[in-house]
Design an enzyme around this catalytic site. Structure first.
Site, PDB file in Angstrom:
ATOM      1  N   HIS A 142       0.840  -1.201   0.000  1.00  0.00           N
ATOM      2  CA  HIS A 142       0.000   0.000   0.000  1.00  0.00           C
ATOM      3  C   HIS A 142       0.878   1.256   0.000  1.00  0.00           C
ATOM      4  O   HIS A 142       0.665   2.179  -0.803  1.00  0.00           O
ATOM      5  CB  HIS A 142      -0.912  -0.031   1.230  1.00  0.00           C
ATOM      6  CG  HIS A 142      -1.674   1.230   1.472  1.00  0.00           C
ATOM      7  ND1 HIS A 142      -3.031   1.352   1.211  1.00  0.00           N
ATOM      8  CD2 HIS A 142      -1.286   2.433   1.977  1.00  0.00           C
ATOM      9  CE1 HIS A 142      -3.428   2.564   1.534  1.00  0.00           C
ATOM     10  NE2 HIS A 142      -2.391   3.242   2.005  1.00  0.00           N
ATOM     11  N   GLU A 143       1.867   1.294   0.871  1.00  0.00           N
ATOM     12  CA  GLU A 143       2.737   2.469   0.962  1.00  0.00           C
ATOM     13  C   GLU A 143       3.618   2.620  -0.276  1.00  0.00           C
ATOM     14  O   GLU A 143       3.845   3.732  -0.750  1.00  0.00           O
ATOM     15  CB  GLU A 143       3.601   2.382   2.231  1.00  0.00           C
ATOM     16  CG  GLU A 143       2.815   2.402   3.527  1.00  0.00           C
ATOM     17  CD  GLU A 143       1.918   3.616   3.659  1.00  0.00           C
ATOM     18  OE1 GLU A 143       2.271   4.692   3.124  1.00  0.00           O
ATOM     19  OE2 GLU A 143       0.848   3.497   4.291  1.00  0.00           O
TER      20      GLU A 143
END
Length: 299
Positions: A142-143
């Site tokens: 996600h990051e």
């Protein structure tokens, strides 16, 4: 932008372009007001604000790392974290960012950097302690998608206008106080500049919040598709959100100013107006991941 295997998101790209367009218009408006009202003083203010903008853009990763107490770690210091980032970067075909750890019990993660070459991904000790390896990979993916899509850089630039508006408001107030009641025109100028700055700040705030909510859904989607395990990301989301209630309020308050850059907000009260929220609701995020699971044919 260097291509990666993260799923492209035209919706995110169009929203980033739109946000930057309106942010640019706001800059033009506020500069025009300064030129008319502050006359000679506007040069100094703009030079100072421009220098601050450059510093924030070029050193945003260091500012965020320092503010969060993040420290860069070596593979020997955090072998599991580095191994997860290595696997994801190989899978996404993207350069490996710097890896950092923040000594905080708040379970969270964030990414910074104006491009892939100088980016950094950071996880808190609270997150590393609570998540299973598959869940951690989902959060890190996600990051990393934020880095690949460059929305971190856009958020940094967009949020700066609020800082600029605040500086202009203070400068206008100080200049008005200096001339006091002796100059009614100066007092009127102070009121106008203050009002315009407040409006600019409000619009900037809403624009960044709208972009922030969409970028989180986009990152969830990109991470789920890259790893092929949307259920692991859903599990991490549920676990992190649930654990927030057990964190001391004072620690959450310290983390709250960075909500827009976090994997999950420090405070996620349903009573908060969604228009002002930096993240979509947990239900929205889980619902999207559920649909992706169905599309992939996975539980």
């Amino acid at each position: 932008m260097a291509q990666t295997r993260f799923a492209p998101d035209r919706g995110l790209t169009s929203r980033m372009v739109t946000t930057m367009f309106f942010i640019g218009l706001l800059y033009v408006v506020i500069v025009g007001v300064l030129v008319v009202l502050l006359k000679g003083a506007w040069v100094v203010i703009l030079l100072f604000a421009g220098a601050l903008f450059v510093a924030q853009f070029w050193f945003s990763d260091r500012i965020a790392a320092f503010s969060m107490g993040a420290r860069e770690v070596t593979p020997e210091q955090a072998p599991e974290l580095h191994a997860a980032v290595d696997r994801l970067c190989a899978l996404a075909d993207m350069p490996k960012p710097r890896v950092a750890v923040a000594d905080s019990d708040v379970p969270n993660a964030f990414a910074t950097g104006r491009n892939q070459k100088n980016s950094m991904v950071c996880a808190t000790t609270g997150l590393l302690r609570r998540l299973e390896p598959e869940e951690l990979e989902g959060v890190l993916a996600h990051e990393l998608s934020h880095v690949a899509h460059r929305d971190v850089a856009v958020m940094t630039i967009a949020s700066f206008l609020g800082v600029l508006a605040g500086l202009i408001t203070r400068s206008a107030l100080w200049s008005g106080m200096g001339r006091g009641n002796r100059d009614n025109n100066a007092a009127a100028a102070v009121l106008i500049v203050t009002a315009v700055s407040a409006v600019v700040y409000a619009i900037s705030f809403l624009l960044t919040r709208l972009l922030s909510r969409y970028r989180e859904l986009s990152a969830d989607r990109a991470a789920a598709l890259l790893t092929g395990r949307p259920s692991a990301l859903a599990s991490a989301l549920t676990k992190v959100t649930g654990q927030m209630a057990r964190i001391p309020t004072r620690d959450l308050r310290k983390a709250e100013p960075f909500n827009a850059f976090f994997f999950a907000p420090a405070f996620n009260k349903e009573s908060v107006n969604r228009l002002l929220s930096s993240h979509p609701t947990l239900e929205q995020r889980l619902d999207q991941l559920g649909r992706i699971s169905a599309q992939l044919g996975r539980p």
